[in-house]
Design an enzyme around this catalytic site. Structure first.
Site, short mmCIF file in Angstrom:
data_model
loop_
_atom_site.label_atom_id
_atom_site.label_comp_id
_atom_site.label_asym_id
_atom_site.label_seq_id
_atom_site.Cartn_x
_atom_site.Cartn_y
_atom_site.Cartn_z
N HIS A 206 -9.49 1.32 4.95
CA HIS A 206 -8.21 1.48 5.64
C HIS A 206 -8.42 2.41 6.84
CE1 HIS A 206 -4.08 2.54 6.53
NE2 HIS A 206 -3.74 1.46 5.89
N ASN B 201 0.88 -1.17 0.00
CA ASN B 201 0.00 0.00 0.00
C ASN B 201 0.91 1.22 0.00
OD1 ASN B 201 -1.77 2.07 0.48
ND2 ASN B 201 -2.42 1.39 2.51
N TRP B 202 1.01 1.82 -1.17
CA TRP B 202 1.95 2.95 -1.29
C TRP B 202 1.46 4.20 -0.56
CZ3 TRP B 202 3.79 3.19 -7.15
CH2 TRP B 202 4.53 2.03 -7.44
N LYS B 203 0.19 4.23 -0.22
CA LYS B 203 -0.41 5.43 0.38
C LYS B 203 -0.11 6.64 -0.54
CE LYS B 203 -0.19 3.18 4.81
NZ LYS B 203 -0.04 3.24 6.24
N GLU C 151 -5.39 -4.88 10.48
CA GLU C 151 -4.37 -3.86 10.68
C GLU C 151 -4.62 -3.14 12.00
OE1 GLU C 151 -2.46 -2.78 6.63
OE2 GLU C 151 -3.97 -1.29 7.11
N GLY D 118 2.63 2.24 10.76
CA GLY D 118 3.58 3.33 10.61
C GLY D 118 4.27 3.72 11.90
N GLU E 242 -6.75 4.74 7.96
CA GLU E 242 -6.49 6.17 7.70
C GLU E 242 -7.72 6.81 7.07
OE1 GLU E 242 -2.83 5.55 5.58
OE2 GLU E 242 -1.87 4.96 7.47
N SER F 101 3.47 -2.29 10.28
CA SER F 101 4.92 -2.36 10.50
C SER F 101 5.51 -3.73 10.17
CB SER F 101 5.27 -1.94 11.93
OG SER F 101 4.90 -0.59 12.14
N GLY G 206 2.90 -1.19 4.26
CA GLY G 206 2.95 0.24 3.98
C GLY G 206 4.38 0.67 3.67
N GLY G 207 5.05 1.25 4.67
CA GLY G 207 6.38 1.84 4.48
C GLY G 207 7.37 0.94 3.74
P1 13P Z 1 3.09 0.25 7.69
O1 13P Z 1 3.58 -1.04 7.09
O2 13P Z 1 3.85 1.45 7.22
O3 13P Z 1 2.97 0.15 9.17
O4 13P Z 1 1.60 0.47 7.14
C1 13P Z 1 0.69 -0.56 7.21
C2 13P Z 1 -0.51 -0.19 6.43
O5 13P Z 1 -1.23 0.72 6.79
C3 13P Z 1 -0.78 -0.94 5.19
O6 13P Z 1 -2.04 -0.64 4.70
#
Ligand code: 13P
Length: 251
Positions: free
Chosen positions: A95, A9-11, A167, A173, A97, A212, A233-234
């Site tokens: 998600h 997930n590149w966000k 999640e 994050g 967020e 994470s 994510g990251g």
């Molecule tokens: P991180 O891997 O950066 O914690 O993010 C997880 C995430 O929100 C994937 O959708």
């Protein structure tokens, strides 16, 4: 069928040239690996170029959000049929967020999930608790409610063509990962909850863990019996890290 998947997930990250570099490295490194599905969920604008780059590779592409509406006066929205124009096979819905920062409640998330499925796109439905909810001991109730909203609208049978991502919000994050046991506990809670309604669907349901996930902790998470892969994510923005996570699932 229960599948194994690593999804990035590149966000809201990337640009045309960075994306190209990242994808070229990933494509080369994952070439020929079978038995695991690889996916990147990218910002809408980059879908045409990502489609171009990933066509005829073993990496799929998808979006991070979709409108609950089919079409109409909804300024700034993107419909599921528009995603189909770019051959998106997956879309993330709900998600944390989006729930926390953009006011999406579980009913809206359920409508988005339904809109994706109506267009033949597999929704990746995110569920998870905040730190306060975990500390208050309400994790299971929160997740049950998030799932119930979807099941109420579309029926438990709809989970045949969906993926769930657990999640925990406190692990996103933050560098703080759920321990493999904590993640497994919640994954098995999810599977058992669905099993009560339909055992076949529960057995075939793919449940990803997100929060994470890194190259260093991916294997121990993926070793857990109810964790079928990850939503990353990251670490999905760094080719060597994403590839290492993909390989950890492949083994
Ligand atoms: P991180 O891997 O950066 O914690 O993010 C997880 C995430 O929100 C994937 O959708």
């Amino acid at each position: 069928m229960r599948r194994k998947m690593v999804a990035g997930n590149w966000k809201m990250h990337g640009n045309l040239s960075e994306n190209k570099q990242l994808l070229n490295a990933i494509v080369t490194s994952l070439d020929g690996l079978q038995g695991v599905e690889f996916l990147v969920c990218v910002p809408y604008l980059y879908l045409p170029s990502v489609q171009d780059t990933l066509q005829n590779t073993n990496i799929a592409w998808g979006a991070q959000n979709v409108s609950q509406y089919e079409k109409g006066p909804y300024t700034g929205e993107i419909s599921a049929s528009m995603l189909n124009d770019f051959e998106c096979r997956y879309v993330i819905v709900g998600h944390s967020e989006r729930r926390a920062l953009f006011g999406e409640d579980s009913h809206t998330v359920a409508k988005k999930y339904q809109a994706a499925q109506r267009a033949g796109i597999t929704p990746i439905l995110c569920v998870g608790e905040t730190l306060e909810q975990r500390e208050a001991g309400t994790t299971e109730q929160v997740i049950e409610d998030q799932l119930a909203a979807v099941i109420k609208l579309t029926g438990v049978e709809s989970l045949v063509s969906a993926i769930i991502a657990y999640e925990p919000v406190w692990a996103i994050g933050t560098g703080r990962t759920a321990s493999p046991e904590q993640a497994q506990d919640t994954h098995s809670f999810i599977r058992e909850g669905i099993e009560k309604q339909n055992a076949n669907i529960a057995n075939g349901l793919t449940i990803l863990y997100g929060g994470s996930v890194k190259a260093s902790n991916a294997s121990e998470l993926f070793d857990m019996p109810d964790i079928d892969g990850g939503l990353i994510g990251g670490a999905s923005l760094v080719a060597v890290d994403f590839v290492a996570i993909c390989r950890a699932l492949h083994q």
